[in-house]
Design a protein around this motif. Sequence first.
Motif, short mmCIF file in Angstrom:
data_model
loop_
_atom_site.label_atom_id
_atom_site.label_comp_id
_atom_site.label_asym_id
_atom_site.label_seq_id
_atom_site.Cartn_x
_atom_site.Cartn_y
_atom_site.Cartn_z
N ASN A 1 -33.33 40.28 -24.00
CA ASN A 1 -31.88 40.53 -24.14
C ASN A 1 -32.02 41.83 -25.03
OD1 ASN A 1 -29.59 40.67 -24.50
ND2 ASN A 1 -29.46 38.19 -25.08
N GLY B 1 -35.22 30.58 -22.63
CA GLY B 1 -35.44 30.80 -23.91
C GLY B 1 -35.12 30.67 -25.49
N GLY B 2 -35.32 31.06 -26.48
CA GLY B 2 -35.13 30.80 -28.22
C GLY B 2 -36.34 31.17 -28.51
N VAL C 1 -36.40 36.49 -23.55
CA VAL C 1 -37.07 36.77 -24.95
C VAL C 1 -35.81 38.10 -25.77
CG1 VAL C 1 -37.97 38.02 -26.74
CG2 VAL C 1 -38.65 36.69 -24.41
N GLY C 2 -35.09 37.55 -27.18
CA GLY C 2 -34.31 38.25 -28.10
C GLY C 2 -34.82 39.15 -28.59
N HIS D 1 -24.34 33.76 -21.52
CA HIS D 1 -24.92 33.50 -23.31
C HIS D 1 -24.56 33.10 -24.30
CE1 HIS D 1 -27.53 35.02 -26.88
NE2 HIS D 1 -28.22 35.50 -25.60
N ALA E 1 -32.34 27.31 -31.35
CA ALA E 1 -33.78 27.50 -30.87
C ALA E 1 -33.21 29.28 -30.87
CB ALA E 1 -34.57 28.02 -29.71
N ILE E 2 -31.71 30.07 -30.70
CA ILE E 2 -32.11 31.56 -30.46
C ILE E 2 -31.72 32.49 -31.70
CG2 ILE E 2 -30.18 33.44 -29.52
CD1 ILE E 2 -29.86 31.10 -26.96
N GLY E 3 -32.66 33.04 -31.90
CA GLY E 3 -32.08 33.61 -33.27
C GLY E 3 -33.05 33.21 -34.63
N LYS F 1 -28.74 42.49 -26.33
CA LYS F 1 -28.07 42.74 -27.26
C LYS F 1 -27.19 44.00 -27.71
CE LYS F 1 -29.87 38.80 -29.14
NZ LYS F 1 -30.00 36.87 -29.62
#
Length: 251
Positions: free
Chosen positions: A10, A210-211, A232-233, A97, A172-174, A12
């Motif tokens: 991802n 994800g995270g 995955v970002g 998201h 957990a994201i970013g 973004k």
Amino acid sequence: MTARLVFAANWKMHLGPDAAAQFMRVYLQRHRAAREREIWFFPPAVSIAAVAGVTRDRSDIRVGAQNVHWEAKGAFTGEISVDMAREAGADAVLIGHSERRHVFGETDDETAKKTSAVLDGGLIPVLCVGETLAERERNETVAVVHRQLNAIGRLDASTLQRLVIAYEPVWAIGTGKTATVDDASRVHRAIRGWFGDRGVAPRDVRVLYGGSVKPANARSLVSDPEIDGVLVGGASLEPESWAEITGTEVD
Ligand code: PEP
């Protein structure tokens, strides 16, 4: 069904068309395709065509949109439709998201409308679910995830089977904090349980985690039988680190 592992990027609001093309040049040189895995890219809408254009002959690579509107066309400034995403080269769409939900105020009802539009358009919805830190601390993780899934609860079993779910705990994201494999595994089982209650065999639904996935933790996550892949970002933005993640050997 043993589905192929999914490694989904991802991007973004990073990597415009030129940067995306440059990324793909480096990545495709470094990444060795393997039959047991698929690589999915979710670039910004303006870069979908650049990624799709150089991966058309790669059956292991899919391209998706990060968001769509549920209407087919109209006065919706700034939005794109499912047909537009498909025409640009997308065959999947991220829905709900955490940034859509928590930064842009997207509701469960809107995620349901988007999911239906994406299914009607023949693309794959990747529905993101996950709890905030406060919800986790109140032991509400499974209740929150089930509430988010209830939005699509009217779909029949054969339609539900076409969805991919991404469990992404908001905390957990970013942030650099990753759920433990056991935590993720427990929530993935609860997600499969929700599908099971609606007639979908647990192994027929793909559930990604994800995270803050990084090269260092990707292997332990995808080695767990409950985890069908990762979304995955940050670590998908550099071709080197993305090639490391997508080349992860599994036990
Ligand atoms: C994401 O954006 O879906 C995500 C998981 O981001 P990060 O990997 O940076 O935590």
